[in-house]
Design a protein around this motif. Sequence first.
Motif, PDB file in Angstrom:
ATOM      1  N   TYR A   1       0.840  -1.201   0.000  1.00 33.94           N
ATOM      2  CA  TYR A   1       0.000   0.000   0.000  1.00 33.94           C
ATOM      3  C   TYR A   1       0.877   1.253   0.000  1.00 33.94           C
ATOM      4  N   SER A   2       1.905   1.243   0.834  1.00 33.28           N
ATOM      5  CA  SER A   2       2.835   2.379   0.890  1.00 33.28           C
ATOM      6  C   SER A   2       3.543   2.570  -0.452  1.00 33.28           C
ATOM      7  N   PHE A   3       3.888   1.468  -1.099  1.00 32.86           N
ATOM      8  CA  PHE A   3       4.520   1.555  -2.417  1.00 32.86           C
ATOM      9  C   PHE A   3       3.561   2.228  -3.404  1.00 32.86           C
TER      10      PHE A   3
ATOM     11  N   PHE B   1      -4.311  -4.278   5.447  1.00 39.20           N
ATOM     12  CA  PHE B   1      -3.075  -4.589   6.176  1.00 39.20           C
ATOM     13  C   PHE B   1      -3.195  -5.896   6.958  1.00 39.20           C
ATOM     14  N   LYS B   2      -4.427  -6.246   7.340  1.00 39.11           N
ATOM     15  CA  LYS B   2      -4.645  -7.458   8.141  1.00 39.11           C
ATOM     16  C   LYS B   2      -4.877  -8.706   7.291  1.00 39.11           C
ATOM     17  N   LEU B   3      -4.799  -8.579   5.975  1.00 39.92           N
ATOM     18  CA  LEU B   3      -4.956  -9.785   5.149  1.00 39.92           C
ATOM     19  C   LEU B   3      -3.962 -10.838   5.637  1.00 39.92           C
ATOM     20  N   PRO B   4      -4.404 -12.077   5.792  1.00 37.92           N
ATOM     21  CA  PRO B   4      -3.533 -13.104   6.373  1.00 37.92           C
ATOM     22  C   PRO B   4      -2.369 -13.464   5.449  1.00 37.92           C
ATOM     23  N   ARG B   5      -1.162 -13.109   5.856  1.00 36.11           N
ATOM     24  CA  ARG B   5       0.022 -13.327   5.021  1.00 36.11           C
ATOM     25  C   ARG B   5       0.232 -14.791   4.683  1.00 36.11           C
ATOM     26  N   GLU B   6      -0.169 -15.683   5.595  1.00 33.28           N
ATOM     27  CA  GLU B   6       0.020 -17.105   5.316  1.00 33.28           C
ATOM     28  C   GLU B   6      -0.830 -17.571   4.136  1.00 33.28           C
ATOM     29  N   LYS B   7      -1.866 -16.809   3.796  1.00 29.03           N
ATOM     30  CA  LYS B   7      -2.681 -17.148   2.626  1.00 29.03           C
ATOM     31  C   LYS B   7      -2.190 -16.455   1.360  1.00 29.03           C
TER      32      LYS B   7
ATOM     33  N   LYS C   1     -14.311  -0.251   0.393  1.00 30.84           N
ATOM     34  CA  LYS C   1     -14.546   0.635   1.540  1.00 30.84           C
ATOM     35  C   LYS C   1     -13.336   1.491   1.875  1.00 30.84           C
ATOM     36  N   LYS C   2     -12.258   1.349   1.106  1.00 32.47           N
ATOM     37  CA  LYS C   2     -11.002   2.063   1.386  1.00 32.47           C
ATOM     38  C   LYS C   2     -10.528   1.758   2.806  1.00 32.47           C
TER      39      LYS C   2
ATOM     40  N   VAL D   1      -2.226   3.651  -4.731  1.00 34.81           N
ATOM     41  CA  VAL D   1      -2.196   4.650  -5.809  1.00 34.81           C
ATOM     42  C   VAL D   1      -3.522   5.394  -5.855  1.00 34.81           C
ATOM     43  N   ALA D   2      -4.616   4.657  -5.761  1.00 33.35           N
ATOM     44  CA  ALA D   2      -5.951   5.211  -6.005  1.00 33.35           C
ATOM     45  C   ALA D   2      -6.736   5.483  -4.721  1.00 33.35           C
ATOM     46  N   GLU D   3      -6.044   5.728  -3.601  1.00 30.79           N
ATOM     47  CA  GLU D   3      -6.746   5.825  -2.319  1.00 30.79           C
ATOM     48  C   GLU D   3      -7.783   6.941  -2.264  1.00 30.79           C
TER      49      GLU D   3
END
Length: 171
Positions: free
Chosen positions: A64-66, A117-123, A110-111, A140-142
């Motif tokens: 997201y920061s990128f 950020f909480k999407l499960p990284r293991e998935k 829903k922006k 980019v489109a926030e």
Amino acid sequence: HLIRALTDAEFDITRCNRLRDDVGVGHAFSFLYRRIWPGGTVPMTPVMVNTYYPPNQPTPRRCYSFGQAVRRAIESWDADRRVAVMASGGLSHVIIDEELDQITIEALMKKDREGLFKLPREKLRGGTSEILNWVALAGVAESMEMKLVDYVPTYRSPAGTGCGMGFAYWT
């Protein structure tokens, strides 16, 4: 300009002047180029994010920061040009995870940055890691509204194999 701006934003950028002849450009970029502007002469700059190969896949927050840094680079570009940003990648892969796909789509619409950020990284492994391309585009489109065109879970077998396909644009 893009390389300089992203480097100034503390992102580690790699660039190349030529792609290997036996590899070419990845399907995520070439698909868009062939479908959106077949035979066209619109200049394009592919930007690849390593969502797939361990051990250094970025987190959803980093993606997201990128995306935010890409937007700032575009906004600071002193050129009389229109710029469109396109992202390509499916949602869940191999075994479709409609719940994960819907959580992602809902957070995008829903922006909801914290939800992304909480999407499960293991998935977010293998092809499912392409969700991180969606997260980068959200950065980019926030300030824009996401319009979901369609979500299609493309099942290939009764075992649930396939890919969750999402189609959207931001205005």
